[in-house]
Design an enzyme around this catalytic site. Structure first.
Site, mmCIF file in Angstrom:
data_model
loop_
_atom_site.group_PDB
_atom_site.id
_atom_site.type_symbol
_atom_site.label_atom_id
_atom_site.label_comp_id
_atom_site.label_asym_id
_atom_site.label_seq_id
_atom_site.Cartn_x
_atom_site.Cartn_y
_atom_site.Cartn_z
ATOM 1 N N ASP A 192 3.615 19.012 42.943
ATOM 2 C CA ASP A 192 2.244 18.689 43.344
ATOM 3 C C ASP A 192 2.073 17.202 43.669
ATOM 4 O O ASP A 192 2.831 16.353 43.210
ATOM 5 C CB ASP A 192 1.279 19.020 42.202
ATOM 6 N N HIS A 237 5.719 17.287 39.529
ATOM 7 C CA HIS A 237 4.986 16.411 40.451
ATOM 8 C C HIS A 237 5.958 15.499 41.198
ATOM 9 O O HIS A 237 6.825 14.883 40.573
ATOM 10 C CB HIS A 237 3.973 15.557 39.686
HETATM 11 ZN ZN LIG Z 1 -2.304 17.415 41.042
#
Ligand SMILES: [Zn+2]
Length: 283
Positions: A103, A248
């Site tokens: 992400d 991430h």
């Molecule tokens: Zn996020």
């Protein structure tokens, strides 16, 4: 499951990274003829190049088969999308491959080494990008699609969508889908709300834009920078059929994320786990 970093520092970091990314992209664009800005990725094959179904055991040499041709055709229209009351938390069915998700990117510091690792191990993943990052990283978005990965929508600026107005939620999602489409010629078919914060309006507006709601099963909590060993252990301990892993590739220093992936990915493959990307209609 609001396991993201505090809002303000996170946004500052993302914006800084976006600026850095723009600088790197500019250098790349001026350095080589391969990175043509703006235009959509060329079609890479017939509809049959869509790759194996998510439930089918995947031969290693096919795991990276590009989806561009099929997905580009699909992505030009918005698929009819059911309005969910909760996002997909796990891939259904016994023995389903796992799904890796990254992400907040793309970030030119961390996304390329992650893509390198995925390519080395013939594994496809899903990248939930932020529009404010993606608009500067068309080359990375095109690389994702060319290498068979899926791009999802993670909003433009990573706000708490449950506290935003209808107009803001729509704009956050729509602008991001448009940025992705400008780069790769297809809009995202999946979305993930920042902080995992969903409500009926977010589900409905996402569905109106043709995006199904995708969450996660195992949170690596890599954004807390807990140490590479801790990230590895969380992913290995949580691994299993149909498990969706959250990590991430932007939003801060993600070197631990990259280093951890370098260890846990070959380990999981050696243990017999397989990976896929979500396919609409199969969840
Ligand atoms: Zn996020």
């Amino acid at each position: 499951m609001t396991n993201d970093a505090p809002l303000v520092p996170r946004r500052v970091l993302l914006r800084t990274a976006a600026v850095l990314g723009a600088a790197v992209t500019t250098r790349l664009l001026t350095a080589g003829p391969a990175a043509a800005p703006g235009g959509p990725a060329p079609s890479a094959g017939p509809p049959s190049a869509a790759g194996p179904s998510a439930a089918t055991p995947v031969r290693p040499d096919h795991r990276l088969r590009p989806l561009a041709g099929h997905a580009a055709a699909e992505g030009r229209r918005r698929l009819p999308t059911p309005v969910r009351t909760r996002p997909v938390l796990r891939m259904p069915g016994a023995g389903h491959p796992m799904v890796l998700t990254f992400d907040d990117g793309p970030d030119p510091r961390y996304t390329p080494p992650i893509l390198d690792l995925l390519r080395r191990h013939h594994v496809r993943a899903t990248f939930f990008v932020c529009g404010e990052m993606a608009e500067h990283q068309g080359g990375l978005l095109r690389r994702m699609v060319d290498e068979g990965h899926v791009i999802g929508n993670h909003s433009w600026s990573h706000p708490l969508l449950t506290r935003a107005s209808t107009a803001v939620v729509r704009a956050e999602l729509e602008r991001t889908s448009e940025a992705v489409e400008r780069a790769v010629g297809q809009h995202p078919q999946w979305m993930r709300a920042p902080y995992g914060a969903w409500n009926r309006r977010v589900f409905r507006l996402g569905a109106e834009l043709g995006m199904d709601a995708f969450a996660w099963t195992v949170d690596s909590l890599d954004w807390t920078e807990p140490g590479t060993r801790t990230i590895i252990d969380r992913v290995l301990n949580g691994a299993g059929p149909g498990v969706i892993v959250l990590a991430h590739d932007a939003g801060g220093d993600r070197s631990q994320t990259v280093t951890a992936l370098r260890t846990y990915l070959p380990r999981l493959l050696a243990d017999g786990h397989r990976f896929t990307v979500p396919v609409r209609g199969e969840v």
